[in-house]
Design a protein around this motif. Structure first.
Motif, PDB file in Angstrom:
ATOM      1  N   LYS A 264       0.824  -1.196   0.000  1.00 16.19           N
ATOM      2  CA  LYS A 264       0.000   0.000   0.000  1.00 16.19           C
ATOM      3  C   LYS A 264       0.861   1.251   0.000  1.00 16.19           C
ATOM      4  O   LYS A 264       1.970   1.270   0.520  1.00 16.19           O
ATOM      5  CB  LYS A 264      -0.915   0.017   1.222  1.00 16.19           C
ATOM      6  CG  LYS A 264      -1.989  -1.058   1.212  1.00 16.19           C
ATOM      7  CD  LYS A 264      -2.889  -0.886   2.419  1.00 16.19           C
ATOM      8  CE  LYS A 264      -3.993  -1.918   2.427  1.00 16.19           C
ATOM      9  NZ  LYS A 264      -4.894  -1.747   3.594  1.00 16.19           N
TER      10      LYS A 264
ATOM     11  N   THR B 153       1.694   4.959   1.323  1.00 14.97           N
ATOM     12  CA  THR B 153       1.582   5.659   2.595  1.00 14.97           C
ATOM     13  C   THR B 153       1.760   7.154   2.371  1.00 14.97           C
ATOM     14  O   THR B 153       2.474   7.568   1.463  1.00 14.97           O
ATOM     15  CB  THR B 153       2.637   5.164   3.606  1.00 14.97           C
ATOM     16  OG1 THR B 153       3.933   5.389   3.071  1.00 14.97           O
ATOM     17  CG2 THR B 153       2.451   3.693   3.932  1.00 14.97           C
TER      18      THR B 153
ATOM     19  N   ASP C  14      -1.642   4.887   5.826  1.00 14.39           N
ATOM     20  CA  ASP C  14      -1.773   4.199   4.544  1.00 14.39           C
ATOM     21  C   ASP C  14      -2.923   4.798   3.730  1.00 14.39           C
ATOM     22  O   ASP C  14      -3.714   5.610   4.214  1.00 14.39           O
ATOM     23  CB  ASP C  14      -1.921   2.684   4.733  1.00 14.39           C
ATOM     24  CG  ASP C  14      -3.214   2.290   5.429  1.00 14.39           C
ATOM     25  OD1 ASP C  14      -4.224   3.005   5.278  1.00 14.39           O
ATOM     26  OD2 ASP C  14      -3.228   1.252   6.127  1.00 14.39           O
TER      27      ASP C  14
ATOM     28  N   ASP D 154      -5.849   3.756   2.264  1.00 14.88           N
ATOM     29  CA  ASP D 154      -7.257   3.578   2.627  1.00 14.88           C
ATOM     30  C   ASP D 154      -7.612   4.398   3.856  1.00 14.88           C
ATOM     31  O   ASP D 154      -8.664   5.058   3.905  1.00 14.88           O
ATOM     32  CB  ASP D 154      -7.549   2.088   2.893  1.00 14.88           C
ATOM     33  CG  ASP D 154      -7.358   1.250   1.640  1.00 14.88           C
ATOM     34  OD1 ASP D 154      -7.403   1.841   0.535  1.00 14.88           O
ATOM     35  OD2 ASP D 154      -7.177   0.026   1.762  1.00 14.88           O
ATOM     36  N   ALA D 155      -6.726   4.342   4.867  1.00 18.40           N
ATOM     37  CA  ALA D 155      -6.989   5.095   6.099  1.00 18.40           C
ATOM     38  C   ALA D 155      -6.963   6.595   5.822  1.00 18.40           C
ATOM     39  O   ALA D 155      -7.727   7.365   6.421  1.00 18.40           O
ATOM     40  CB  ALA D 155      -5.951   4.729   7.157  1.00 18.40           C
TER      41      ALA D 155
ATOM     42  N   THR E 148       0.526   4.427  17.967  1.00 20.91           N
ATOM     43  CA  THR E 148       1.791   4.216  17.266  1.00 20.91           C
ATOM     44  C   THR E 148       2.879   3.839  18.264  1.00 20.91           C
ATOM     45  O   THR E 148       2.812   4.186  19.435  1.00 20.91           O
ATOM     46  CB  THR E 148       2.223   5.482  16.501  1.00 20.91           C
ATOM     47  OG1 THR E 148       2.304   6.586  17.405  1.00 20.91           O
ATOM     48  CG2 THR E 148       1.238   5.800  15.391  1.00 20.91           C
TER      49      THR E 148
ATOM     50  N   ASN F 184       5.235  -0.097  15.193  1.00 21.53           N
ATOM     51  CA  ASN F 184       4.059   0.188  14.378  1.00 21.53           C
ATOM     52  C   ASN F 184       3.929   1.700  14.238  1.00 21.53           C
ATOM     53  O   ASN F 184       3.348   2.365  15.087  1.00 21.53           O
ATOM     54  CB  ASN F 184       2.799  -0.411  15.024  1.00 21.53           C
ATOM     55  CG  ASN F 184       1.547  -0.134  14.206  1.00 21.53           C
ATOM     56  OD1 ASN F 184       1.626   0.029  12.993  1.00 21.53           O
ATOM     57  ND2 ASN F 184       0.406  -0.061  14.863  1.00 21.53           N
TER      58      ASN F 184
ATOM     59  N   VAL G 270       2.755   3.280  11.298  1.00 21.40           N
ATOM     60  CA  VAL G 270       1.824   3.645  10.227  1.00 21.40           C
ATOM     61  C   VAL G 270       0.393   3.514  10.728  1.00 21.40           C
ATOM     62  O   VAL G 270      -0.006   2.484  11.293  1.00 21.40           O
ATOM     63  CB  VAL G 270       2.032   2.760   8.982  1.00 21.40           C
ATOM     64  CG1 VAL G 270       1.042   3.135   7.887  1.00 21.40           C
ATOM     65  CG2 VAL G 270       3.460   2.911   8.467  1.00 21.40           C
TER      66      VAL G 270
ATOM     67  N   THR H 266      -3.356   2.757  10.328  1.00 23.75           N
ATOM     68  CA  THR H 266      -4.089   1.880   9.425  1.00 23.75           C
ATOM     69  C   THR H 266      -5.580   2.198   9.460  1.00 23.75           C
ATOM     70  O   THR H 266      -6.043   3.031  10.242  1.00 23.75           O
ATOM     71  CB  THR H 266      -3.866   0.415   9.830  1.00 23.75           C
ATOM     72  OG1 THR H 266      -4.414   0.206  11.146  1.00 23.75           O
ATOM     73  CG2 THR H 266      -2.380   0.061   9.862  1.00 23.75           C
TER      74      THR H 266
ATOM     75  N   LYS I 234      -7.855   0.301  10.531  1.00 19.35           N
ATOM     76  CA  LYS I 234      -8.375  -0.112  11.840  1.00 19.35           C
ATOM     77  C   LYS I 234      -8.193   1.000  12.864  1.00 19.35           C
ATOM     78  O   LYS I 234      -9.087   1.264  13.679  1.00 19.35           O
ATOM     79  CB  LYS I 234      -7.652  -1.383  12.304  1.00 19.35           C
ATOM     80  CG  LYS I 234      -8.115  -1.888  13.659  1.00 19.35           C
ATOM     81  CD  LYS I 234      -7.344  -3.142  14.055  1.00 19.35           C
ATOM     82  CE  LYS I 234      -7.768  -3.610  15.443  1.00 19.35           C
ATOM     83  NZ  LYS I 234      -7.001  -4.800  15.871  1.00 19.35           N
ATOM     84  N   ASP I 235      -7.042   1.665  12.825  1.00 23.72           N
ATOM     85  CA  ASP I 235      -6.790   2.762  13.760  1.00 23.72           C
ATOM     86  C   ASP I 235      -7.769   3.909  13.529  1.00 23.72           C
ATOM     87  O   ASP I 235      -8.328   4.472  14.479  1.00 23.72           O
ATOM     88  CB  ASP I 235      -5.351   3.265  13.608  1.00 23.72           C
ATOM     89  CG  ASP I 235      -4.325   2.214  13.970  1.00 23.72           C
ATOM     90  OD1 ASP I 235      -4.622   1.403  14.862  1.00 23.72           O
ATOM     91  OD2 ASP I 235      -3.248   2.205  13.356  1.00 23.72           O
TER      92      ASP I 235
END
Length: 524
Positions: free
Chosen positions: A2, A4, A17, A19-20, A60, A64, A66, A68, A70-71
């Protein structure tokens, strides 16, 4: 794979990313659409973005970095969708639509909406969930002895003011979502409008209060800046000290030129590894290095890690790093224990070899004891002078020691020399073999007994606490002269009371029934 993007929310940089990024953009656009045309809209939007940045920062870590989808989804769930809020619905009812499991953490602030002087009592009341009047009464009682006065001033200086809606919600322990932010800011604007009517009456009072408020705000800001600078300096000290220790440890262990290498400040220096190889098996020396590094180096690495966090103001606990450090620290302890047990077996049993020789002085009644010339010229590293010393020449390392010399009464009419060699081993046979392999030389020339200053181990022989004791037996009525150079190795002498051992050398003594007696006019 993906894409970023790098985004800036409320002055903080995040990686997100694709989508987010699209989902967050739509959400922020909906927030702007709802509040941009309102009088208090800019402040609401600013506080909402600040809260989103805070939630992203909590999600973060080093492993981790990035954000996402979900976040973003969990943050939106906490904050609430603004589309469902209509102007006709009370804010209180809107909040009920977005109940979630977000853990609310209270923080101590000064409450500007409920302040008489600095808002300290109002903030403490909000934090502990009690009426600020009760807190004020407590401070008044404490102020009788000036304790409350100083406590109040200190709290005024170090406690930040809850300026934003987000900070006020933190202070009261309420959930920080769109609904509550909107509600808080609306109340603030309503209070401001109502207070505009009597601002002239309160102007002198408010000016005085604002003066003190600003003064202590500046003091508090200065104090926080000072402590931040102190923490930064402390972090630099931790990192520099830790790196110095790590570099010194590696250089000491494997380099002869390390600042803490064995004998660095003398003419001959040795790496710690070379010293240990004279005692341990080569494989165990490597394992010993790993164990020591884990046991001592892991806390040092933790110190460096903590210093880096202080320097760059990195918040939050990294449990993964802490767990890894703990595992390796325990592993280091286990390695050292295993190596210690393995090598300790080589010292379990004691062994010895005793050699007894009669000495002929060619008719002389005086035995002169001298030492051979010093072949090493003190160019060696001493661990234990009489047992464990290291000398290296032409790339070959030799372990040696210094014998101990004693003088006693002989049971016969002849001079005798008894050489006692002692050592340790993994069993009795091995200990006796180690004792017999000790190399010690001496010569007899006329009535002169010439002793070597050192005893040596065979090449590649490991140190097993080898020792050599020389016992010189003198018959009653005969004399002995001991060279002054032997002062350092004279251990015990059967002499008359009141004669110190260190005064034996350099004089001629006659053995009597009660010990050595000085022959007059015999000092050489």
């Amino acid at each position: 794979m993906k894409k970023t993007f790098t985004i800036n929310i409320s002055g903080q940089i995040f990686h997100i990313d694709e989508d987010a990024y699209e989902r967050l953009g739509k959400y922020l656009n909906s927030i702007n659409s709802r509040f941009s045309n309102r009088e208090e809209g800019a402040e609401i939007i600013s506080d909402v973005e600040a809260r989103i940045a805070e939630l992203f920062r909590e999600r973060t870590s080093d492993s981790n970095q990035v954000i996402t989808m979900k976040d973003v989804g969990s943050v939106i769930e906490i904050m609430g969708e603004p589309e469902v809020f209509s102007d006709e619905e009370p804010v209180e009812n809107n909040e009920e639509k977005y109940q979630n499991d977000e853990k609310t953490v209270k923080r101590v602030y000064r409450d500007p909406d409920d302040q008489i002087f600095g808002g300290v009592c109002g903030g403490l009341g909000a934090y502990f969930g009690i009426d600020p009047v009760i807190v004020r009464i407590i401070f008044v009682v404490l102020a009788i002895g000036f304790i409350g006065f100083w406590i109040y001033l200190i709290l005024w200086a170090i406690t930040p003011k809850a300026n934003s809606a987000r900070e006020k919600l933190h202070m009261r322990g309420e959930k920080i979502n769109v609904s509550n932010i909107e509600k808080t800011i609306k109340e603030e604007f309503a209070n401001v409008k109502s207070n505009l009517k009597d601002i002239k009456k309160k102007k002198p009072y408010k000016d005085a209060r604002n003066f003190f408020d600003d003064s202590f705000e500046n003091v508090g800001h200065g104090a926080r800046s000072f402590f931040r600078a102190a923490l930064y300096i402390f972090g630099v000290v931790l990192v520099v000290t830790g790196l110095f220790f790590i570099i010194s440890f590696f250089s000491t262990y494997y380099s002869e030129n390390g600042i803490f290498s064995m004998g660095f400040w003398s003419s001959d220096s040795y790496s710690l590894a070379s010293v240990l190889e004279s005692v341990f098996m080569s494989s165990n020396v490597t394992m010993l290095f790993i164990g020591i590094f884990f046991l001592i180096g892991i806390p040092v690495l933790s110190m460096i890690f903590g210093g880096i966090k202080l320097i760059f103001n990195i918040r939050g606990k990294n449990r993964l790093v802490g767990s890894i450090f703990l595992i390796f620290w325990i592993l280091g302890f286990i390695i050292l224990a295993v190596v210690g047990i393995s090598e300790g077996k080589n010292f379990r049993f004691k062994g010895k070899e005793i050699q007894n020789y009669a000495i002929s002085t060619n008719g002389s009644d005086t035995l002169v004891v001298r030492m051979m010339p010093d072949k090493l010229n003190d160019e060696y590293f001493a661990v234990s002078e009489h047992s464990f010393n290291i000398f290296e020449e032409n790339g070959e390392r030799t372990v040696f020691g210094r014998p101990k010399v004693s003088v006693s009464i002989s049971d016969t009419k002849e001079y005798e020399i008894v050489i006692k060699k002692r050592s340790r081993g993994k069993n009795r046979k091995n200990a006796n073999e180690n004792s017999s392999e000790i190399i010690y030389q001496w010569n007899l020339e006329g009535n002169q007994l010439i002793l070597d200053q050192y005893f040596f181990l065979l090449k590649d022989e490991k140190w097993r606490k080898q020792e050599v004791e020389i016992l010189l037996k003198v018959p009653v009525g005969k004399a002995i002269y001991i060279d002054p150079k032997m002062n350092d190795i004279i251990n015990d002498v059967v002499n008359k009371p009141g004669v110190p051992v260190e005064e034996i050398a350099g004089k001629t003594w006659v053995m009597r029934e009660d010990g050595l007696g000085l022959m007059l006019d015999t000092v050489r």
